[in-house]
Design an enzyme around this catalytic site. Structure first.
Site, PDB file in Angstrom:
ATOM      1  N   LYS A  84       0.823  -1.207   0.000  1.00 60.49           N
ATOM      2  CA  LYS A  84       0.000   0.000   0.000  1.00 60.49           C
ATOM      3  C   LYS A  84       0.862   1.264   0.000  1.00 60.49           C
ATOM      4  CE  LYS A  84      -2.525   1.100   3.642  1.00 60.49           C
ATOM      5  NZ  LYS A  84      -3.632   1.220   4.609  1.00 60.49           N
ATOM      6  N   SER A  85       1.924   1.273   0.779  1.00 61.53           N
ATOM      7  CA  SER A  85       2.780   2.460   0.842  1.00 61.53           C
ATOM      8  C   SER A  85       3.381   2.776  -0.525  1.00 61.53           C
ATOM      9  CB  SER A  85       3.902   2.245   1.862  1.00 61.53           C
ATOM     10  OG  SER A  85       3.379   2.081   3.166  1.00 61.53           O
TER      11      SER A  85
ATOM     12  N   SER B 165       8.409   8.850  12.164  1.00 58.81           N
ATOM     13  CA  SER B 165       7.221   8.672  11.334  1.00 58.81           C
ATOM     14  C   SER B 165       7.594   8.805   9.866  1.00 58.81           C
ATOM     15  CB  SER B 165       6.139   9.701  11.692  1.00 58.81           C
ATOM     16  OG  SER B 165       5.094   9.680  10.731  1.00 58.81           O
TER      17      SER B 165
ATOM     18  N   ASP C 205       3.081  -1.096  11.880  1.00 58.69           N
ATOM     19  CA  ASP C 205       1.773  -1.477  11.364  1.00 58.69           C
ATOM     20  C   ASP C 205       1.454  -2.956  11.584  1.00 58.69           C
ATOM     21  OD1 ASP C 205       0.965   1.002  10.488  1.00 58.69           O
ATOM     22  OD2 ASP C 205       1.860   0.772   8.504  1.00 58.69           O
TER      23      ASP C 205
ATOM     24  N   ARG D  69      -4.654   1.325  18.812  1.00 57.39           N
ATOM     25  CA  ARG D  69      -4.468  -0.108  18.573  1.00 57.39           C
ATOM     26  C   ARG D  69      -4.005  -0.866  19.811  1.00 57.39           C
ATOM     27  NH1 ARG D  69      -2.163   0.257  12.336  1.00 57.39           N
ATOM     28  NH2 ARG D  69      -4.245   0.304  11.390  1.00 57.39           N
TER      29      ARG D  69
ATOM     30  N   GLN E 133       5.492   8.811   7.476  1.00 58.92           N
ATOM     31  CA  GLN E 133       4.507   9.679   6.845  1.00 58.92           C
ATOM     32  C   GLN E 133       4.916  11.144   6.964  1.00 58.92           C
ATOM     33  OE1 GLN E 133       0.701   8.731   8.564  1.00 58.92           O
ATOM     34  NE2 GLN E 133       0.670   6.665   7.726  1.00 58.92           N
TER      35      GLN E 133
END
Length: 757
Positions: A331-332, A477, A625, A656, A479
């Site tokens: 996905k990344s 991170s 993740d 989570r 992102q």
């Protein structure tokens, strides 16, 4: 409903169908109708859909508690004046009476009501059912006309709550879905989705009908012409009235259409294939999106106005894990392939693209910004890049579904554009913190507004001069790092992003693959603005985050022997492999190679007893993740597994740590939640031969988090009782086809659906 008498004024298709629907639903009150045409009244009486009728409203008002005005919009003014006169004369009980209508334009009717009554009466609720037919008159009345169709109510701020409730119940009794919006919004939306298409259909058929070869045109026309022009058979008088009543909004819509048509004409004239492809491709996928709304399927489900389908997984205990499989693309990398391909110069061919909700949302966003994209089809996508400065303003807010990656990366690249933009997403995404990217982007010169507490939507002001910064991330991170590097493409000078611990480096690798130099100095990733991206092929490897669920499934299941093909083993992503091996998993890699700068391999894993470990802190960012799956491995290990330094897990699609702890509690797995991690007491014995179950079952709420849902799905392999996992629809965001693939390898998962609100 508790109305004692309903008066329908105007017995056409809509009024007659409402009466028929209420009769079919067992409406206990009296239904009466007023119509100037006695034959329509006779027809309705013969059909048994009204109890009485009259051509004079005055004879029907006494005892009426609810009036529905179903006359043409241009006749509404006269009807309202007659009604006001009768009410002033005391013919009906004004305290109990509620009035509503079915007109397809609302501003003109509201204006008529203000002219008649001096203001909008609190008992007047304007409405519009989004339903109809080419047939007209009460003879065409259909009791199912409103079933699963929308009815839009446009209440004013002074509308009486009881009146609104009673009108809502009226339509719900007919099977309709009732929603609300302002009068202005209603007229703008309907001008584009209903009025403009009718106007164009009337014009096209009229144009062709006036040509001398019209007989051949109509004789040889195919089904597409029939379908497109079907609505030109609608009532001409009614549509004349609609276009007059909603003139301004229709003209605005027509202006937009003519501008788009002029652009298409220019592309055809100049044989501009890329521009034509961009237009056709956007239209094609917009049409598919429209289908998902009608069918209540999941693509970009966050935009759905209608009721949502709640998906649950029912996992039977036991099962096996063996086969050779390939999980969906990373996905990344899929996100980044679309982003960089769109900003590159030339054509980028992508294979292995993940056709999940998040990736599709990114793809659609670039279509909305003028990028021609072919596909996806069987994982293949062709992107016709427009260059770093070739994006066009999107037509509205960019919707990113459930994708935190998408929102944070888009924030960076949109900060350098010349146009304003807005980023939004589904209910889960709009709860996630975005200040971690907004603050450093502001330091670079971006203007970004957020909702309270730094949450989406993000409103980004275009045309800002960005400058490179030296930024030290407080929390590791990928992102945030990627966001700032993408902004750095548009910044003057050098952008340097320092990370406290290594994070996934897909953005740096892919930028380099597109010919944009990124260098590494110690803990910093560095690039200079002002360059260009050159298109090239991208082969997206299988996603190790998706593979993780099957890796753990095989690791905990006696007799398992599973091979996962072509999995990305980027050094910044292999924490899950390192942690499983430290726990004793029987895992080996083969066929290692580099594909497009990304290392890949086949992974074989077989069952072996696992033991609890203290997870090394340096592995945490490399497996952030994958921890929901690893928590299930810990539950099936001997001894205690301890995780620390994982605060990031609390700001994912859900908290989570707490979500997994709550689910483990339900299964009977002892755990202790820490501020930055968790302790999980494994349920296996020291010499586990696989002969006994490890925990029970129960009902678990995944909180709409796809990774929580998939983690507890694999837990069923060692459960003693069934596990019901609720709110699983978002699994499609990262792993379309998960249930089918899980069942193929030997797991026992069934899906269940029910309607929610």
């Amino acid at each position: 409903m508790s109305e004692s008498r309903l008066l329908i004024v105007g017995l056409g298709l809509i009024g007659g169908s409402l009466a028929a629907a209420l009769k079919a639903a067992g409406f206990r009150g009296e239904i009466v109708a007023c119509d100037r045409n006695p034959r329509e009244l006779e027809q309705a009486l013969s059909q048994g859909i009204i109890d009485a009728g009259d051509t004079r409203m005055a004879n029907l008002l006494p005892g009426t508690t609810l009036i529905l005005l179903a006359v043409p919009v241009l006749a509404m003014r006269a009807v309202l004046k007659e009604l006001a006169t009768l009410l002033d004369g005391g013919v009906a009980d004004r305290e109990r009476l509620v009035i509503t209508d079915v007109g397809s334009t609302k501003a003109s009717i509201r204006a008529a009501a203000i002219e008649t009554f001096g203001k909008i009466p609190s008992n007047l609720v304007l409405g519009h059912p989004i339903a109809g037919s080419e047939r007209s008159g009460v003879a065409a009345a259909n009791p199912r006309l409103f079933d699963r169709h929308k009815v839009i109510l446009t209440p004013e701020k002074d509308t009486a709550p009881d009146a609104l409730t009673r009108v809502r119940r009226l339509w719900q009794a007919c099977g309709a879905e009732v929603m609300e919006m302002t009068v202005e919004r209603h007229d703008q939306v309907l001008a584009r989705t209903s009025h403009l298409p009718h106007l164009l259909a009337f014009s096209l058929v009229d144009t062709l009908a006036r040509q001398h070869q019209r007989q051949d045109i109509f004789r040889y026309a195919a089904g597409g012409f029939r379908d497109f022009t079907r609505i030109a058979g609608s009532d001409p008088v009614m549509w004349r009235d609609v276009f007059q009543a909603n003139r301004d909004a229709v003209l605005d819509a027509l202006d937009d259409f003519q501008a788009g048509l002029a652009g298409l004409r220019k592309a055809v004239e100049q044989a501009d294939g890329d521009s034509m492809l961009a237009i056709f491709d956007r239209a094609s996928h917009a049409r598919r999106y429209f289908d998902t709304l009608l069918n209540q399927s999941s693509y970009q489900a966050g935009y759905q106005i209608m009721q949502q389908t709640i998906l649950s997984f029912r996992v039977s205990p036991g099962g096996s894990v063996s086969r050779r499989i390939r999980v969906p693309g990373d996905k990344s990398i899929s996100h980044r392939s679309i982003m960089l391909g769109a900003l590159a110069e030339g054509v980028t061919e992508v294979s292995g693209f993940l056709e999940g909700e998040d990736s599709l949302a990114t793809l659609q966003a670039f279509r909305d910004m003028g990028v021609a994209i072919e596909g996806p089809s069987q994982g293949r996508v062709t992107i016709h890049g427009v260059g770093l400065h070739g994006l066009k303003p999107p037509p509205g807010p960019i919707y990113l579904g459930n994708s935190g990656t998408g929102m944070r990366l888009f924030a960076g690249l949109l900060s350098g554009q010349a146009f304003d933009s807005e980023l939004t997403g589904d209910a889960s995404l709009t709860k996630r913190p975005m200040n971690r990217v907004a603050e450093p982007l502001r330091q670079m010169g971006a203007q970004i507004d957020t909702a309270s507490e730094g949450r989406p939507p993000l409103k980004i002001r275009g045309g800002q001069a960005l400058k490179g910064i030296d930024y030290e991330m407080p929390v590791a991170s990928a992102q945030v790092k990627s966001c700032l590097l993408l902004a750095g493409l548009y910044a003057q000078g050098e952008t340097r992003v320092r990370e406290p611990a290594p994070t996934r480096d897909h953005t740096e690798r892919m930028l380099s693959g597109f010919g944009y130099p990124v260098r590494r100095e110690g803990d910093a990733a560095i690039l200079s603005g002002g360059g260009a991206l050159q298109a090239g092929p991208i082969d997206v490897p299988a996603d190790i985050s998706s593979a993780a669920f099957f890796l753990v499934a095989a690791a905990i299941t006696p007799g398992s022997d599973l091979i996962l093909e072509h999995v990305g083993i980027n050094p910044t992503r292999i924490g899950v492999l390192n942690i499983l091996q430290a726990m004793g998993a029987d895992l080996e890699l083969s066929g290692q190679q580099a594909v497009g700068g990304e290392p890949v391999a086949d992974i074989r894993i077989r069952y072996a007893p696992l033991r609890g470990i203290d997870i090394p802190v340096d592995q945490v960012p490399l497996a952030i993740d994958e921890f929901p799956a690893l928590f299930i491995a810990a539950a099936n290990a001997y001894g205690t597994t301890r995780l620390r330094g994982a605060e990031e897990l609390r700001v994912k699609e859900s908290d989570r740590i707490q979500a997994m702890a709550s689910g483990l509690d339900i299964l009977g797995v002892t755990n202790t939640v820490r501020e930055d991690g968790i302790d999980i007491e494994g349920r296996a014995e020291k010499d586990d031969d696989g002969s006994r179950v490890h925990y029970g079952g129960g009902r678990i709420d995944s909180l709409g988090d796809h990774r929580i849902a998939m983690a507890f799905s694999i837990a069923g392999l060692r459960a003693g009782e069934p596990i019901l996992i609720e709110n699983c629809a978002n699994v499609a965001t990262s792993f379309p086809g998960f249930v089918d693939l899980a069942n193929q390898v030997g797991m026992l998962i069934e899906t269940e659906t029910r309607e929610g609100s």
